[in-house]
Design a protein around this motif. Structure first.
Motif, PDB file in Angstrom:
ATOM      1  N   ALA A 146       3.367  26.262  18.933  1.00 32.98           N
ATOM      2  CA  ALA A 146       4.599  25.781  18.284  1.00 32.98           C
ATOM      3  C   ALA A 146       4.441  25.726  16.760  1.00 32.98           C
ATOM      4  O   ALA A 146       5.354  25.281  16.047  1.00 32.98           O
ATOM      5  CB  ALA A 146       4.976  24.402  18.833  1.00 32.98           C
ATOM      6  N   GLY A 147       3.276  26.136  16.244  1.00 29.38           N
ATOM      7  CA  GLY A 147       3.102  26.239  14.793  1.00 29.38           C
ATOM      8  C   GLY A 147       2.504  25.011  14.142  1.00 29.38           C
ATOM      9  O   GLY A 147       2.495  24.904  12.912  1.00 29.38           O
ATOM     10  N   HIS A 148       1.992  24.068  14.950  1.00 31.10           N
ATOM     11  CA  HIS A 148       1.382  22.861  14.381  1.00 31.10           C
ATOM     12  C   HIS A 148      -0.140  23.057  14.250  1.00 31.10           C
ATOM     13  O   HIS A 148      -0.701  23.997  14.811  1.00 31.10           O
ATOM     14  CB  HIS A 148       1.679  21.654  15.272  1.00 31.10           C
ATOM     15  N   ASP A 149      -0.776  22.115  13.533  1.00 30.61           N
ATOM     16  CA  ASP A 149      -2.238  22.145  13.391  1.00 30.61           C
ATOM     17  C   ASP A 149      -2.863  21.192  14.411  1.00 30.61           C
ATOM     18  O   ASP A 149      -2.331  20.104  14.658  1.00 30.61           O
ATOM     19  CB  ASP A 149      -2.645  21.686  11.988  1.00 30.61           C
ATOM     20  N   VAL A 150      -4.008  21.599  14.948  1.00 25.97           N
ATOM     21  CA  VAL A 150      -4.714  20.760  15.926  1.00 25.97           C
ATOM     22  C   VAL A 150      -6.160  20.578  15.491  1.00 25.97           C
ATOM     23  O   VAL A 150      -6.824  21.542  15.105  1.00 25.97           O
ATOM     24  CB  VAL A 150      -4.684  21.408  17.336  1.00 25.97           C
ATOM     25  N   VAL A 151      -6.632  19.324  15.555  1.00 22.86           N
ATOM     26  CA  VAL A 151      -8.062  19.024  15.406  1.00 22.86           C
ATOM     27  C   VAL A 151      -8.512  18.546  16.778  1.00 22.86           C
ATOM     28  O   VAL A 151      -7.858  17.673  17.375  1.00 22.86           O
ATOM     29  CB  VAL A 151      -8.311  17.908  14.374  1.00 22.86           C
ATOM     30  N   ALA A 152      -9.620  19.114  17.306  1.00 18.99           N
ATOM     31  CA  ALA A 152      -9.938  18.875  18.710  1.00 18.99           C
ATOM     32  C   ALA A 152     -11.375  18.415  18.904  1.00 18.99           C
ATOM     33  O   ALA A 152     -12.298  18.909  18.255  1.00 18.99           O
ATOM     34  CB  ALA A 152      -9.701  20.155  19.507  1.00 18.99           C
ATOM     35  N   PHE A 153     -11.546  17.482  19.863  1.00 19.44           N
ATOM     36  CA  PHE A 153     -12.888  17.000  20.209  1.00 19.44           C
ATOM     37  C   PHE A 153     -13.011  16.824  21.717  1.00 19.44           C
ATOM     38  O   PHE A 153     -12.074  16.394  22.387  1.00 19.44           O
ATOM     39  CB  PHE A 153     -13.205  15.662  19.524  1.00 19.44           C
ATOM     40  N   SER A 201     -17.335  14.941  16.566  1.00 19.16           N
ATOM     41  CA  SER A 201     -17.369  13.545  17.008  1.00 19.16           C
ATOM     42  C   SER A 201     -15.968  12.967  16.787  1.00 19.16           C
ATOM     43  O   SER A 201     -15.133  13.594  16.108  1.00 19.16           O
ATOM     44  CB  SER A 201     -18.382  12.735  16.184  1.00 19.16           C
ATOM     45  N   ILE A 202     -15.752  11.782  17.311  1.00 21.12           N
ATOM     46  CA  ILE A 202     -14.451  11.143  17.093  1.00 21.12           C
ATOM     47  C   ILE A 202     -14.300  10.779  15.613  1.00 21.12           C
ATOM     48  O   ILE A 202     -13.216  10.903  15.035  1.00 21.12           O
ATOM     49  CB  ILE A 202     -14.311   9.923  18.024  1.00 21.12           C
ATOM     50  N   ASP A 203     -15.387  10.360  14.978  1.00 20.46           N
ATOM     51  CA  ASP A 203     -15.334  10.056  13.534  1.00 20.46           C
ATOM     52  C   ASP A 203     -14.954  11.299  12.733  1.00 20.46           C
ATOM     53  O   ASP A 203     -14.136  11.236  11.806  1.00 20.46           O
ATOM     54  CB  ASP A 203     -16.703   9.550  13.061  1.00 20.46           C
ATOM     55  N   ASP A 204     -15.548  12.419  13.100  1.00 25.14           N
ATOM     56  CA  ASP A 204     -15.254  13.677  12.417  1.00 25.14           C
ATOM     57  C   ASP A 204     -13.778  14.037  12.600  1.00 25.14           C
ATOM     58  O   ASP A 204     -13.101  14.469  11.647  1.00 25.14           O
ATOM     59  CB  ASP A 204     -16.177  14.776  12.984  1.00 25.14           C
ATOM     60  N   LEU A 205     -13.264  13.836  13.816  1.00 24.42           N
ATOM     61  CA  LEU A 205     -11.839  14.108  14.072  1.00 24.42           C
ATOM     62  C   LEU A 205     -10.967  13.230  13.168  1.00 24.42           C
ATOM     63  O   LEU A 205     -10.001  13.699  12.557  1.00 24.42           O
ATOM     64  CB  LEU A 205     -11.541  13.854  15.556  1.00 24.42           C
ATOM     65  N   PRO A 247     -13.463   6.503  30.670  1.00 22.86           N
ATOM     66  CA  PRO A 247     -13.443   7.402  29.500  1.00 22.86           C
ATOM     67  C   PRO A 247     -12.351   7.043  28.483  1.00 22.86           C
ATOM     68  O   PRO A 247     -12.549   7.247  27.275  1.00 22.86           O
ATOM     69  CB  PRO A 247     -13.192   8.790  30.112  1.00 22.86           C
ATOM     70  N   VAL A 248     -11.225   6.506  28.943  1.00 25.28           N
ATOM     71  CA  VAL A 248     -10.163   6.110  27.993  1.00 25.28           C
ATOM     72  C   VAL A 248     -10.642   4.899  27.184  1.00 25.28           C
ATOM     73  O   VAL A 248     -10.521   4.867  25.946  1.00 25.28           O
ATOM     74  CB  VAL A 248      -8.837   5.787  28.727  1.00 25.28           C
ATOM     75  N   ASP A 249     -11.230   3.914  27.877  1.00 25.80           N
ATOM     76  CA  ASP A 249     -11.724   2.733  27.146  1.00 25.80           C
ATOM     77  C   ASP A 249     -12.834   3.118  26.167  1.00 25.80           C
ATOM     78  O   ASP A 249     -12.869   2.624  25.032  1.00 25.80           O
ATOM     79  CB  ASP A 249     -12.239   1.676  28.138  1.00 25.80           C
ATOM     80  N   ALA A 250     -13.753   4.006  26.592  1.00 27.27           N
ATOM     81  CA  ALA A 250     -14.855   4.411  25.713  1.00 27.27           C
ATOM     82  C   ALA A 250     -14.307   5.113  24.470  1.00 27.27           C
ATOM     83  O   ALA A 250     -14.770   4.867  23.341  1.00 27.27           O
ATOM     84  CB  ALA A 250     -15.812   5.338  26.473  1.00 27.27           C
ATOM     85  N   THR A 251     -13.306   5.966  24.669  1.00 27.64           N
ATOM     86  CA  THR A 251     -12.733   6.701  23.535  1.00 27.64           C
ATOM     87  C   THR A 251     -12.052   5.728  22.576  1.00 27.64           C
ATOM     88  O   THR A 251     -12.216   5.809  21.349  1.00 27.64           O
ATOM     89  CB  THR A 251     -11.715   7.747  24.050  1.00 27.64           C
TER      90      THR A 251
END
Ligand SMILES: NC(=O)C1=CN([C@@H]2O[C@H](COP(=O)(O)OP(=O)(O)OC[C@H]3O[C@@H](n4cnc5c(N)ncnc54)[C@H](O)[C@@H]3O)[C@@H](O)[C@H]2O)C=CC1
Ligand SMILES: O=C(CO)[C@H](O)[C@H](O)COP(=O)(O)O
Length: 298
Positions: free
Chosen positions: A22-29, A49-53, A72-76
């Protein structure tokens, strides 16, 4: 817009691909480096890492979680939360229990959107159906991402306050169990009954104009085409069950009788005794059709 996506498995990968398309930017981890490399090759900015994201995203972060429900949701969130502020928005697109969602929304420094996601990996091309709960301003802010991930603007809607998106998705899954059970029972009678029938042909003719035509019935047709009318070596063992259990628990608490959904859940539990029931073998195969959940084979 720029979207951070955490969790790049069967569903998160589709979120990334559709948002990029759709033309957007994504940062992924993802914890899995191969999954991060794969989305980087597709055009996303990789984070290690999440910090890097969070560093990539800067202020006014928009972050979509697509990790397995539960721990995994709580850890994230635990790692994310020190980096979040009130102007940020976090979307949980997984099948989280709505009680967990209420607790998380309360604790999260950012606006928290719960997003029930339906369609499964098989809907990568078409897009998903999204049931969203949480603050209205955050829903409006994320609308470009929802437009991209859903079938379009008609494929998403705000259900109400926090928890309502996951609540509606929980009930959706209860309905899914009951529909699978109904198709399974019908095809079991046709398979065991007095005529030697081609079940792919039955499903096909039902899908053309019949009252009971549906996507699940198209997946029945696909299953009979690929496995044969007797479902080959597909086992009488239906995995999963958490979302149906939550639906039944909530129905008991609300004193709303749901005998069909309860029976469908009980059939899954019964399937673990492996009695060879055709209806359960079809349900096992259908979970692959919509969710790419591994088919249990004999
Ligand atoms: N597969 C389906 O049909 C549907 C799944 N969902 C829900 O979507 C969510 C994701 O499901 P899938 O993509 O099927 O699962 P999946 O198992 O294919 O992918 C999960 C991904 O999350 C990553 N992950 C796990 N813990 C992590 C963490 N702490 N930090 C970063 N990454 C982490 C894993 O490495 C994996 O790549 C689940 O809540 C599921 O219930 C919702 C609708 C349909
Ligand atoms: O949400 C889904 C489909 O709508 C997922 O496929 C989910 O895994 C199905 O639930 P269960 O694992 O209990 O069968």
């Amino acid at each position: 817009m720029q979207l951070g996506v955490i969790g790049l498995g069967r569903m998160g990968r589709i979120v990334v691909d559709r948002v990029l398309a759709a033309g957007h930017d994504v940062v992924a981890f993802d914890l899995d480096e191969d999954a991060v490399d794969a989305v980087a090759a597709a055009g996303a900015s990789p984070a290690d890492s999440i910090d890097d994201l969070c560093d990539h995203l800067g202020d006014d972060k928009r972050i979509w979680l697509m990790v397995p429900a539960g721990a995994p949701v709580d850890a994230t969130l635990e790692t994310l939360e020190p980096r979040l502020e009130a102007a940020d928005v976090v979307v949980d697109g997984g099948n989280s229990n709505f009680h967990d969602t209420l607790r998380r929304a309360d604790a999260c420094p950012a606006a928290y959107l719960d997003c029930g996601t339906s369609g499964g990996p098989a809907s990568a091309e078409l897009g998903f159906s999204l049931m969203v709960g949480g603050p209205e301003w955050a829903y409006e802010e994320l609308a470009p991402a929802f437009d991209a991930v859903a079938t379009g603007p008609a494929g998403h809607a705000r259900m109400g306050p926090s928890g309502s998106g996951h609540y509606v998705k929980m009930v959706h899954n209860g309905v899914e169990y009951a529909l699978m059970q109904a198709y399974g029972e019908g095809f079991e009678l046709l398979h065991e009954g007095r005529f030697d029938l081609d079940l792919e042909a039955v499903a096909s003719v039902w899908n053309n104009g019949a009252v009971i035509r549906s996507w699940l019935l198209e997946l029945c047709e696909e299953a009979f085409r690929e496995e044969g009318s007797d479902l080959g070596d597909v086992a009488d063992r239906v995995e999963g069950g958490s979302t149906g259990t939550w639906t039944v628990q909530e129905a008991l608490e609300q004193e709303v009788p749901l005998p069909l959904i309860y029976t469908a859940l009980a059939e899954r539990h019964g399937s673990r005794a492996d009695e060879g029931r055709f209806s359960r073998r079809l349900a096992n195969r259908l979970r692959y059709g919509f969710g790419r959940h591994e088919v249990q084979r004999q």
